[in-house]
Design a protein around this motif. Structure first.
Motif, mmCIF file in Angstrom:
data_model
loop_
_atom_site.group_PDB
_atom_site.id
_atom_site.type_symbol
_atom_site.label_atom_id
_atom_site.label_comp_id
_atom_site.label_asym_id
_atom_site.label_seq_id
_atom_site.Cartn_x
_atom_site.Cartn_y
_atom_site.Cartn_z
ATOM 1 N N GLY A 84 0.805 -1.214 0.000
ATOM 2 C CA GLY A 84 0.000 0.000 0.000
ATOM 3 C C GLY A 84 0.838 1.264 0.000
ATOM 4 O O GLY A 84 2.076 1.238 -0.091
ATOM 5 N N ASN A 85 0.144 2.388 0.145
ATOM 6 C CA ASN A 85 0.796 3.685 -0.006
ATOM 7 C C ASN A 85 1.925 3.932 0.976
ATOM 8 O O ASN A 85 2.963 4.480 0.626
ATOM 9 N N ARG A 86 1.710 3.583 2.268
ATOM 10 C CA ARG A 86 2.751 3.881 3.255
ATOM 11 C C ARG A 86 4.059 3.188 2.890
ATOM 12 O O ARG A 86 5.144 3.782 2.992
ATOM 13 N N ALA A 87 3.967 1.938 2.464
ATOM 14 C CA ALA A 87 5.171 1.217 2.057
ATOM 15 C C ALA A 87 5.841 1.902 0.875
ATOM 16 O O ALA A 87 7.071 2.042 0.827
ATOM 17 N N LEU A 88 5.043 2.350 -0.085
ATOM 18 C CA LEU A 88 5.606 3.046 -1.241
ATOM 19 C C LEU A 88 6.258 4.353 -0.822
ATOM 20 O O LEU A 88 7.302 4.741 -1.361
ATOM 21 N N GLY A 89 5.652 5.037 0.145
ATOM 22 C CA GLY A 89 6.247 6.264 0.639
ATOM 23 C C GLY A 89 7.549 6.024 1.380
ATOM 24 O O GLY A 89 8.497 6.809 1.280
#
Length: 476
Positions: A84-89
């Protein structure tokens, strides 16, 4: 009832439905001009199902929440193929984020789905946020903005429309809008410096849709939630930020707005405020007709200008037309398979401390943190399954919030938690486990607390590939 007015009202309504096939009432509604349909995991989504919808109305906007990570509708039983987004961030590689977005777009293109209600462009400014958390790229506006753009580009270059949400920003809240109306107490200056940059960036990147958040933001409008606020949707989003695509509401059965008005009243107020499409997560024929008739009556009574309804319907049809024009992009995307990108991103996001390595099957204790209602309850953390594939004698125990740690034997112990930074009771369980077994390994699938234990692994989200990356590291 005017047929034209009735059709306009149907165009702006975008309901979900129960079951794994299209019910007869929905088929009839699509034939009458229903503008969109929202799909959920409960629908067991596949190409024949979407084909049933398009057989009745080829131009209907078929929408889905396929964020990756914790929020997946297509891979709810196995866990998402993408972090998800947090991992990508945390990985902070915009090229990687765009590749992930493109592969999610490719999955939707294969199913002929028009619109992805993603990405979450919220800046997770409040660590106590119960509903955004790992669904955000992070707590910094510039980080969120650049990854929002990358994700939007990835999805839309696959010929599928993206949707930045939850405008004007759900990151600084301590209430879940599924359950109550959250209030964002920030000043207008803070909102413009912190919450709005990702939406401004998404608009600059050509995002086709923006979803409203059911949020009270007194600095913008002290009376109406953003979904029902002309100040927020027309003056700010349209006027100041210059967005001319389709504005869709978050699901109107969420208690943040459902506790205030009937579905028909919410639809009318949202349309009057500047929304173009009204998302209804779960609908029936009776409730659909009630909303349609309330919209028509509001136009006839002068409460909702017919020009505003026609403008909203035109934006829905424009999104449908944009999708129809992207067929060549979708054909190209379907052939552009990048099978390892999800695991590559999950590995890049993994943060670890300690040196402990598993050489035999552990006892995995999954601390059952209750996720927000945006997350399907069937979504697994995947950590136990990933470890079992590598160590077949792995055992698992689930621990509820009021549960107690079991007596430990000589097996290695892996404690799987979620959002330890947000839950005092989770941190207490971790502390007790470490005190009893200093060699315990902690895997946090959410926003982690301080590293503890013989090894601490943070995946920064729940997905099948995040669990695989953690299991690889623990058995390296």
């Amino acid at each position: 009832m005017s047929r034209d007015l009735c059709r306009l009202a149907m165009t702006v309504l975008h309901p979900g439905f129960d079951g794994t096939s299209v019910p007869d009432w929905l088929r009839r509604a699509l034939g009458e001009g229903l503008g969109g349909v929202v799909l959920f995991a409960r629908n067991a989504i596949n190409a024949p199902l979407v084909g049933q919808l398009r057989a009745e109305n080829p131009g209907t906007v078929v929408a889905i929440d396929e964020e990756g990570g914790t929020v997946t509708r297509l891979e709810v039983l196995s866990g998402s193929s993408f972090p998800g987004n947090r991992a990508l961030g945390v990985a902070d590689d915009v090229d990687l984020t765009e590749r992930v977005g493109r592969q999610i777009g490719r999955m939707l293109a294969e199913l002929d789905i028009t619109l992805n209600y993603a990405p979450s462009a919220d800046v997770n400014a409040n660590p106590a946020n119960p509903v955004i958390g790992v669904r955000s790229f992070g707590p910094a506006p510039d980080l969120v903005a650049r990854h929002t753009v990358a994700y939007v580009n990835g999805v839309q270059r696959a010929g599928v429309a993206a949707c930045a949400k939850h405008f004007p920003g759900h990151g600084d809240t301590v209430a879940d809008s599924h359950l109550a109306l959250p209030t964002v107490h920030a000043s207008r200056d803070v909102l413009f410096e912190r919450d709005l940059p990702p939406f401004r960036a998404a608009i600059g990147a050509g995002v086709r849709s923006i979803m409203t958040g059911h949020l009270l933001v007194p600095a913008l409008d002290p009376e109406a939630p953003a979904t029902l606020s002309r100040t927020v949707l027309t003056e700010l989003l349209r006027g100041e930020l210059g967005f001319d695509g389709m504005v869709v509401t978050d699901a109107i059965e969420m208690r943040a707005v459902a506790a205030m008005y009937t579905p028909g009243e919410i639809a009318v107020r949202a349309l009057a405020a500047g929304a173009d499409a009204v998302c209804v997560g779960l609908c029936t024929e009776e409730s659909l007709h009630e909303m349609r008739d309330t919209i028509v009556a509001a136009v006839r009574d002068g409460v909702l200008p017919e020009e505003r309804l026609a403008e909203a319907a035109a934006r829905v049809l424009a999104l449908s037309g944009w999708y129809a024009g992207q067929a060549a992009l979708r054909d190209k995307a379907r052939a552009d398979v990048d099978p390892g990108v999800g695991l590559e991103a999950a590995r890049a996001a993994l943060t670890t401390t300690g040196t402990a390595v598993l050489d035999r099957g552990p006892l995995v204790i999954e601390v059952n943190t209750r996720h927000s209602q945006a997350v399907d309850p069937a979504t697994p953390t995947g950590v136990t399954a990933a470890l079992t594939r590598r160590l077949p004698d792995t055992a698992m125990l689930r621990l509820e919030p009021d549960g107690k740690l079991p007596p430990f034997d000589d097996r290695p112990v892996v404690l799987v938690v979620h959002d330890a930074a947000r839950h005092a009771w989770v941190r207490e369980i971790v502390a007790k486990a470490v005190a009893a077994r200093p060699d315990v390994i902690v895997v946090d699938t959410g926003i982690p607390g301080p590293p503890v234990g013989a090894a601490h692994v943070a995946t920064h989200g729940i997905s099948r590939v995040s669990a695989q990356a953690a299991a690889e590291w623990l058995t390296r």
